[in-house]
Write an enzyme that holds these catalytic residues in place. Structure first.
Site, PDB file in Angstrom:
ATOM      1  N   LYS A 135       0.839  -1.196   0.000  1.00 17.70           N
ATOM      2  CA  LYS A 135       0.000   0.000   0.000  1.00 17.70           C
ATOM      3  C   LYS A 135       0.875   1.247   0.000  1.00 17.70           C
ATOM      4  O   LYS A 135       2.081   1.185   0.281  1.00 17.70           O
ATOM      5  CB  LYS A 135      -0.915   0.001   1.224  1.00 17.70           C
ATOM      6  CG  LYS A 135      -0.188   0.092   2.561  1.00 17.70           C
ATOM      7  CD  LYS A 135      -1.158   0.073   3.724  1.00 17.70           C
ATOM      8  CE  LYS A 135      -0.405   0.170   5.057  1.00 17.70           C
ATOM      9  NZ  LYS A 135      -1.325   0.235   6.208  1.00 17.70           N
ATOM     10  N   TYR A 147      14.164  30.883   6.558  1.00 13.88           N
ATOM     11  CA  TYR A 147      13.048  31.685   7.041  1.00 13.88           C
ATOM     12  C   TYR A 147      13.059  31.845   8.555  1.00 13.88           C
ATOM     13  O   TYR A 147      13.260  30.881   9.299  1.00 13.88           O
ATOM     14  CB  TYR A 147      11.721  31.043   6.630  1.00 13.88           C
ATOM     15  CG  TYR A 147      11.471  31.042   5.143  1.00 13.88           C
ATOM     16  CD1 TYR A 147      11.456  32.229   4.414  1.00 13.88           C
ATOM     17  CD2 TYR A 147      11.242  29.852   4.463  1.00 13.88           C
ATOM     18  CE1 TYR A 147      11.219  32.223   3.053  1.00 13.88           C
ATOM     19  CE2 TYR A 147      10.998  29.841   3.100  1.00 13.88           C
ATOM     20  CZ  TYR A 147      10.986  31.031   2.395  1.00 13.88           C
ATOM     21  OH  TYR A 147      10.747  31.024   1.040  1.00 13.88           O
TER      22      TYR A 147
END
Length: 398
Positions: free
Chosen positions: A57, A289
């Site tokens: 999956k 940042y």
């Protein structure tokens, strides 16, 4: 050796010019299929004679479902498992014709397409059984279904109080030929915590619920409860089939108990990037940042061109480990969408040099487990979240 996403297993390593005009990779996730096959074989040896389902999956936990499914089959996986129908259909479209189970369904799902593709579908309640019966009648074929019992996880699965009704309805559908119950199954809540009291409670509930179903005439091919941690530590939970997900990819599902090598496993994915820029900056220079990191003195900064758009956790800012220029570094400042910085101090590097985010650890690089500990999560999430901008490069594909 062949690869996915247009990359080549012989693609140049970061820092090596590409041949024939091919662009050098910004980043790559190398997938070692030999390691995956060895992991599957090691897990089969631990399975106490039970069959093995390789769970693929979420694009095989980020490793590439089609290639990994094929390698798992080569190593003896008799079953494949997916969460969504679309994942199962992709495997069929790629040519897989073995036993394949899909378990995450919502009302109105593509039941008929799954029946026609010979996919075993999971049923956890009466609504799902009604829909699969209707789809089987429309297809003119018998649906293969597996009844899921909620033995204590509290997610999908039929509650014990509703089990008798679901079993009776499934048996009646078998009698009319619309379904065949091929499996009875459930899922552990705390198998990664050996000794947790819920483990024995779930084992008891599963035995009771499967015995009840069989006593009412169901004859499943497989009964299965064990996930990766239970496969490694709970032989009494192996029954007829074990479902191994993260362990197939060489990551320990119980790192507090043992590292991958302790269970005969080897990590399959190695994530690398090519440095995009190396520059000298003065002391007191803000980095990324918010300037959450300021250089303590004159230093060398290296730009690693992957970020949270590639699956690097933003909360790895200031904590994520990276091997650059032969040493572990820690991400300096915030992880941005496409890039982050490491401070090399007095060490030298050049654009194109390799940064290793994680791998098996053979070269002293961090592992996915190291990243998980650095950011307070599990290694499953680290590998699964690596995005599609990072090409998968397959090694030892047959």
């Amino acid at each position: 050796m062949t690869t996915n996403s247009g990359a080549s297993a012989s693609a140049p390593a970061p820092g090596v010019p590409a041949a024939s005009g091919e662009p050098a990779p910004r980043a790559r996730a190398e997938i070692d299929l030999a390691a995956l096959r060895a992991n599957v074989r090691a897990l089969r040896e631990r399975a106490s004679g039970a069959e093995l389902m390789a769970v693929v999956k979420s694009d095989a936990y980020g490793h590439g479902a089609v290639r990994c499914a094929r390698a798992a089959r080569e190593a003896g996986a008799g079953w494949l498992g997916t969460a969504t129908p679309e994942e199962a259909f992709a495997l069929r479209a790629a040519g897989d014709r073995g036993r394949l189970m899909c378990w995450l369904w919502t009302p109105g799902g593509p039941w008929r397409e799954a029946i026609e593709a010979d996919i075993d579908v999971s049923v956890s309640g009466m609504w799902a059984l009604r829909e699969v019966i209707a789809a089987a009648r429309a297809a003119g074929r018998t649906a293969r279904i597996q009844l899921k019992a909620d033995t204590g996880l509290g997610r999908n699965g039929c509650q014990p109080a509703d089990w008798a009704d679901l079993v009776a309805a499934a048996r009646a559908a078998e009698a009319e030929g619309t379904v065949r119950v091929t499996g009875l199954w459930s899922h552990f809540a705390c198998a990664d915590e050996p000794g947790h009291p819920s483990i024995d409670a779930q084992l008891t509930a599963f035995r009771e619920m499967t015995a009840y179903a069989e006593g009412r005439g169901l004859a499943p091919e497989v009964r299965h409860l064990a996930n990766s941690p239970a496969t490694l530590t709970l032989p009494q939970a192996h029954f007829d089939l074990v479902r191994t997900g993260i362990a197939c990819y060489g990551i320990s599902p119980i790192p507090e108990i043992g590292a991958p090598a302790d269970f005969g496993l080897r990590p399959v994915m190695t994530l690398t990037a090519a440095l995009a820029l190396v520059k000298r900056v003065p002391g007191g220079h803000g980095v990324s940042y918010g300037h959450h990191y300021t250089t303590p003195g004159e230093t060398t900064l290296a730009l690693v061109p992957v970020g949270y758009a590639d699956g690097i956790p933003r909360h790895a800012s200031g904590t994520g480990p990276v091997l650059v220029a032969g040493k572990w570094r820690t991400i300096a400042g915030r992880v941005a969408m496409d890039q982050f910085i490491v401070d090399l101090g007095g060490d030298a590097a050049a654009p194109g040099d390799e940064a290793v985010l994680f791998g098996p650890g053979d070269r002293g690089e961090p592992t996915a487990e190291d990243w998980a500990r650095a950011v307070g999560t599990i290694a499953y999430e680290i590998v699964t979240r690596i995005g599609t901008r990072v090409p998968r490069v397959y090694v030892d594909e047959r």
